[in-house]
Scaffold this motif. Structure first.
Motif, PDB file in Angstrom:
ATOM      1  N   VAL A 289      -3.768   9.866  13.623  1.00 36.80           N
ATOM      2  CA  VAL A 289      -3.833  11.027  12.743  1.00 36.80           C
ATOM      3  C   VAL A 289      -3.769  10.599  11.280  1.00 36.80           C
ATOM      4  O   VAL A 289      -4.559  11.066  10.446  1.00 36.80           O
ATOM      5  CB  VAL A 289      -2.686  12.013  13.072  1.00 36.80           C
ATOM      6  N   TRP A 290      -2.851   9.678  10.943  1.00 38.33           N
ATOM      7  CA  TRP A 290      -2.688   9.306   9.537  1.00 38.33           C
ATOM      8  C   TRP A 290      -3.905   8.573   9.001  1.00 38.33           C
ATOM      9  O   TRP A 290      -4.253   8.718   7.826  1.00 38.33           O
ATOM     10  CB  TRP A 290      -1.433   8.455   9.339  1.00 38.33           C
ATOM     11  N   ARG A 291      -4.613   7.805   9.841  1.00 38.11           N
ATOM     12  CA  ARG A 291      -5.830   7.127   9.401  1.00 38.11           C
ATOM     13  C   ARG A 291      -6.936   8.135   9.126  1.00 38.11           C
ATOM     14  O   ARG A 291      -7.700   8.001   8.166  1.00 38.11           O
ATOM     15  CB  ARG A 291      -6.293   6.116  10.457  1.00 38.11           C
ATOM     16  N   ASN A 292      -7.031   9.144   9.983  1.00 38.56           N
ATOM     17  CA  ASN A 292      -8.030  10.184   9.765  1.00 38.56           C
ATOM     18  C   ASN A 292      -7.724  11.007   8.521  1.00 38.56           C
ATOM     19  O   ASN A 292      -8.634  11.472   7.838  1.00 38.56           O
ATOM     20  CB  ASN A 292      -8.118  11.096  10.990  1.00 38.56           C
ATOM     21  N   PHE A 293      -6.435  11.194   8.234  1.00 39.04           N
ATOM     22  CA  PHE A 293      -6.057  11.966   7.047  1.00 39.04           C
ATOM     23  C   PHE A 293      -6.591  11.299   5.786  1.00 39.04           C
ATOM     24  O   PHE A 293      -7.019  11.976   4.842  1.00 39.04           O
ATOM     25  CB  PHE A 293      -4.535  12.095   6.986  1.00 39.04           C
ATOM     26  N   PHE A 294      -6.579   9.960   5.738  1.00 42.72           N
ATOM     27  CA  PHE A 294      -7.010   9.225   4.553  1.00 42.72           C
ATOM     28  C   PHE A 294      -8.374   8.556   4.729  1.00 42.72           C
ATOM     29  O   PHE A 294      -8.727   7.671   3.948  1.00 42.72           O
ATOM     30  CB  PHE A 294      -5.969   8.162   4.183  1.00 42.72           C
ATOM     31  N   LEU A 295      -9.124   8.977   5.739  1.00 42.36           N
ATOM     32  CA  LEU A 295     -10.393   8.334   6.055  1.00 42.36           C
ATOM     33  C   LEU A 295     -11.327   8.358   4.840  1.00 42.36           C
ATOM     34  O   LEU A 295     -11.697   9.411   4.325  1.00 42.36           O
ATOM     35  CB  LEU A 295     -11.053   9.040   7.232  1.00 42.36           C
ATOM     36  N   GLY A 296     -11.695   7.155   4.372  1.00 41.26           N
ATOM     37  CA  GLY A 296     -12.577   7.034   3.216  1.00 41.26           C
ATOM     38  C   GLY A 296     -11.860   7.034   1.895  1.00 41.26           C
ATOM     39  O   GLY A 296     -12.481   6.778   0.855  1.00 41.26           O
ATOM     40  N   SER A 297     -10.544   7.325   1.885  1.00 44.72           N
ATOM     41  CA  SER A 297      -9.763   7.350   0.639  1.00 44.72           C
ATOM     42  C   SER A 297      -8.412   6.678   0.867  1.00 44.72           C
ATOM     43  O   SER A 297      -7.369   7.184   0.459  1.00 44.72           O
ATOM     44  CB  SER A 297      -9.559   8.798   0.161  1.00 44.72           C
ATOM     45  N   GLU A 298      -8.435   5.518   1.526  1.00 45.96           N
ATOM     46  CA  GLU A 298      -7.212   4.844   1.921  1.00 45.96           C
ATOM     47  C   GLU A 298      -6.408   4.340   0.725  1.00 45.96           C
ATOM     48  O   GLU A 298      -6.975   3.921  -0.291  1.00 45.96           O
ATOM     49  CB  GLU A 298      -7.536   3.648   2.838  1.00 45.96           C
ATOM     50  N   MET A 299      -5.082   4.414   0.836  1.00 47.15           N
ATOM     51  CA  MET A 299      -4.187   3.845  -0.163  1.00 47.15           C
ATOM     52  C   MET A 299      -4.054   2.344   0.077  1.00 47.15           C
ATOM     53  O   MET A 299      -3.972   1.899   1.218  1.00 47.15           O
ATOM     54  CB  MET A 299      -2.808   4.503  -0.082  1.00 47.15           C
ATOM     55  N   THR A 300      -4.022   1.575  -1.006  1.00 48.15           N
ATOM     56  CA  THR A 300      -3.884   0.119  -0.886  1.00 48.15           C
ATOM     57  C   THR A 300      -2.773  -0.370  -1.807  1.00 48.15           C
ATOM     58  O   THR A 300      -2.314   0.354  -2.691  1.00 48.15           O
ATOM     59  CB  THR A 300      -5.197  -0.587  -1.247  1.00 48.15           C
ATOM     60  N   LYS A 301      -2.373  -1.619  -1.600  1.00 39.59           N
ATOM     61  CA  LYS A 301      -1.347  -2.238  -2.434  1.00 39.59           C
ATOM     62  C   LYS A 301      -1.632  -3.730  -2.567  1.00 39.59           C
ATOM     63  O   LYS A 301      -2.379  -4.310  -1.776  1.00 39.59           O
ATOM     64  CB  LYS A 301       0.044  -2.023  -1.843  1.00 39.59           C
ATOM     65  N   GLY A 302      -1.020  -4.347  -3.559  1.00 36.31           N
ATOM     66  CA  GLY A 302      -1.211  -5.773  -3.771  1.00 36.31           C
ATOM     67  C   GLY A 302      -2.306  -6.045  -4.781  1.00 36.31           C
ATOM     68  O   GLY A 302      -3.125  -5.174  -5.097  1.00 36.31           O
ATOM     69  N   PRO A 303      -2.347  -7.279  -5.315  1.00 38.89           N
ATOM     70  CA  PRO A 303      -3.340  -7.632  -6.321  1.00 38.89           C
ATOM     71  C   PRO A 303      -4.707  -7.904  -5.701  1.00 38.89           C
ATOM     72  O   PRO A 303      -4.814  -8.286  -4.543  1.00 38.89           O
ATOM     73  CB  PRO A 303      -2.765  -8.921  -6.938  1.00 38.89           C
ATOM     74  N   TRP A 304      -5.748  -7.675  -6.492  1.00 40.05           N
ATOM     75  CA  TRP A 304      -7.100  -8.031  -6.082  1.00 40.05           C
ATOM     76  C   TRP A 304      -7.231  -9.553  -6.127  1.00 40.05           C
ATOM     77  O   TRP A 304      -6.692 -10.184  -7.021  1.00 40.05           O
ATOM     78  CB  TRP A 304      -8.105  -7.374  -7.027  1.00 40.05           C
ATOM     79  N   PRO A 305      -7.857 -10.250  -5.171  1.00 43.64           N
ATOM     80  CA  PRO A 305      -8.695  -9.708  -4.092  1.00 43.64           C
ATOM     81  C   PRO A 305      -7.994  -9.664  -2.740  1.00 43.64           C
ATOM     82  O   PRO A 305      -8.656  -9.706  -1.702  1.00 43.64           O
ATOM     83  CB  PRO A 305      -9.849 -10.709  -4.063  1.00 43.64           C
ATOM     84  N   VAL A 306      -6.687  -9.612  -2.737  1.00 42.10           N
ATOM     85  CA  VAL A 306      -5.957  -9.600  -1.455  1.00 42.10           C
ATOM     86  C   VAL A 306      -5.255  -8.259  -1.241  1.00 42.10           C
ATOM     87  O   VAL A 306      -4.190  -8.191  -0.648  1.00 42.10           O
ATOM     88  CB  VAL A 306      -4.943 -10.762  -1.391  1.00 42.10           C
ATOM     89  N   ARG A 307      -5.876  -7.209  -1.760  1.00 43.48           N
ATOM     90  CA  ARG A 307      -5.296  -5.883  -1.545  1.00 43.48           C
ATOM     91  C   ARG A 307      -5.349  -5.532  -0.061  1.00 43.48           C
ATOM     92  O   ARG A 307      -6.284  -5.916   0.652  1.00 43.48           O
ATOM     93  CB  ARG A 307      -6.039  -4.824  -2.361  1.00 43.48           C
ATOM     94  N   ARG A 308      -4.372  -4.784   0.396  1.00 42.59           N
ATOM     95  CA  ARG A 308      -4.301  -4.402   1.800  1.00 42.59           C
ATOM     96  C   ARG A 308      -3.853  -2.945   1.903  1.00 42.59           C
ATOM     97  O   ARG A 308      -3.360  -2.362   0.938  1.00 42.59           O
ATOM     98  CB  ARG A 308      -3.318  -5.300   2.547  1.00 42.59           C
ATOM     99  N   LEU A 309      -4.048  -2.396   3.084  1.00 44.83           N
ATOM    100  CA  LEU A 309      -3.698  -0.988   3.291  1.00 44.83           C
ATOM    101  C   LEU A 309      -2.196  -0.788   3.135  1.00 44.83           C
ATOM    102  O   LEU A 309      -1.393  -1.566   3.672  1.00 44.83           O
ATOM    103  CB  LEU A 309      -4.134  -0.536   4.684  1.00 44.83           C
ATOM    104  N   ASP A 310      -1.837   0.279   2.422  1.00 45.89           N
ATOM    105  CA  ASP A 310      -0.427   0.650   2.282  1.00 45.89           C
ATOM    106  C   ASP A 310      -0.098   1.638   3.402  1.00 45.89           C
ATOM    107  O   ASP A 310      -0.048   2.860   3.199  1.00 45.89           O
ATOM    108  CB  ASP A 310      -0.188   1.271   0.904  1.00 45.89           C
ATOM    109  N   ILE A 311       0.125   1.095   4.594  1.00 54.30           N
ATOM    110  CA  ILE A 311       0.275   1.923   5.796  1.00 54.30           C
ATOM    111  C   ILE A 311       1.508   2.815   5.713  1.00 54.30           C
ATOM    112  O   ILE A 311       1.448   4.016   6.029  1.00 54.30           O
ATOM    113  CB  ILE A 311       0.325   1.029   7.045  1.00 54.30           C
TER     114      ILE A 311
END
Length: 303
Positions: free
Chosen positions: A116-138
């Protein structure tokens, strides 16, 4: 989804957002032609904050074309389209979204096997960390999804469950909450109760009312006059691409709305033919004179 008897499904709705005075969306004599085919003609529609505008019509009446114009998928070829009282001509759905117009289609644009939570943010996911190693902020997405669903009065036992395991009504409610979270001021709902049973339809209607109470302008597309009359503030009935009826709740009864939706005028015209069929009781059929549609009130300052 649980219900412990407090609020709507165990949660208290947030305070309604402050409302603006003017209409959010307005169509004036709008129409759409595809070559020589005129799909929509002369349609007037006003969507105000904190109101549910119901658009009814049979298959082929022009409901889908109307949705596509307002959502930015197609451009109108006649009349005016105004957002916040400014003329607009959207070229993409993204432009409509940027102005706060969100559409929830019947397929809901969800991935059944994702949580459900993945579908809530589908296409607009929150991320964290510096580029280029940003990852999903689950953790943040889960907490935000849970909070936003609760703000709409929706309490799910497990956000990790695939959204495909939810009932049709629950998936509709998640889609509505998602649109509200991402800034929707105008919410277009395309036949949200069409494939649902009575109980699940009631759940969806409850959240339509919740969205209205939060100050959104809701466009409820449906072919069910009973569902429309439960939550609607204004009713527009389309027939063959034109506006047959435009009336507020105080100006039309459920019976009148049903007659217009069901093509009561045509039934009245055929009453004399049906009377010749053995075993058909025509006493309860409406007379054509009983089906004169109310005239939509003129805008202030116009004759």
């Amino acid at each position: 989804m649980t219900d412990n008897g407090t609020g709507t499904h165990g949660a208290v709705l947030q305070d309604a957002a402050p409302q603006q005075d003017g209409p959010l969306v307005e169509l004036r004599g709008a129409g759409k032609s595809y070559g020589n085919i005129r799909a929509l003609h002369g349609v007037d529609l006003t969507v105000r904050p904190g109101q549910v505008t119901c658009v009814l019509g049979d298959n082929g009446a022009g409901k889908s074309t109307l949705i596509k114009i307002i959502s930015g998928l197609h451009q109108h070829t006649e009349g005016e389209f105004l957002v916040d009282e400014e003329p607009v001509r959207f070229t993409t759905p993204r432009e409509a979204l940027d102005r706060g117009i969100a559409t929830v289609y019947q397929d809901l644009a969800t991935v059944p096997l994702m949580p459900v939570w993945r579908n809530f943010f589908l296409g607009s996911e929150m991320t964290k960390g510096p580029w280029p190693v940003r990852r999903l902020d689950i953790a943040r997405m889960k907490a935000t999804a849970d909070q936003e669903l609760r703000n709409m009065g929706i309490v799910l036992d497990d956000l990790e469950q695939p959204i495909g395991t939810l009932s049709g009504g629950q998936r509709q409610c998640v889609a509505i909450a998602r649109a509200v979270y991402f800034g929707a001021r105008v919410l277009i709902l395309d036949e949200p109760t069409a494939a649902l049973g009575v109980k699940q339809s009631g759940v969806v209607l409850k959240y339509i009312a919740a969205a209205r109470d939060r100050g959104l302008g809701v466009i409820f597309i449906t072919h069910n006059p009973h569902h429309a009359y439960m939550v609607g503030d204004h009713f527009s009935v389309l027939r063959l691409g034109t506006l047959e009826l435009s009336a507020s709740r105080a100006e039309v009864s459920l019976e009148e709305l049903t007659n217009h939706m069901a093509g009561g005028a045509e039934l009245a015209a055929l009453k004399h033919e049906l009377a010749q069929v053995r075993g058909v009781d025509t006493d309860e059929l409406p007379e054509e004179s009983d089906l004169t549609p109310p005239v939509a009130p003129s805008p202030e300052g116009t004759p």
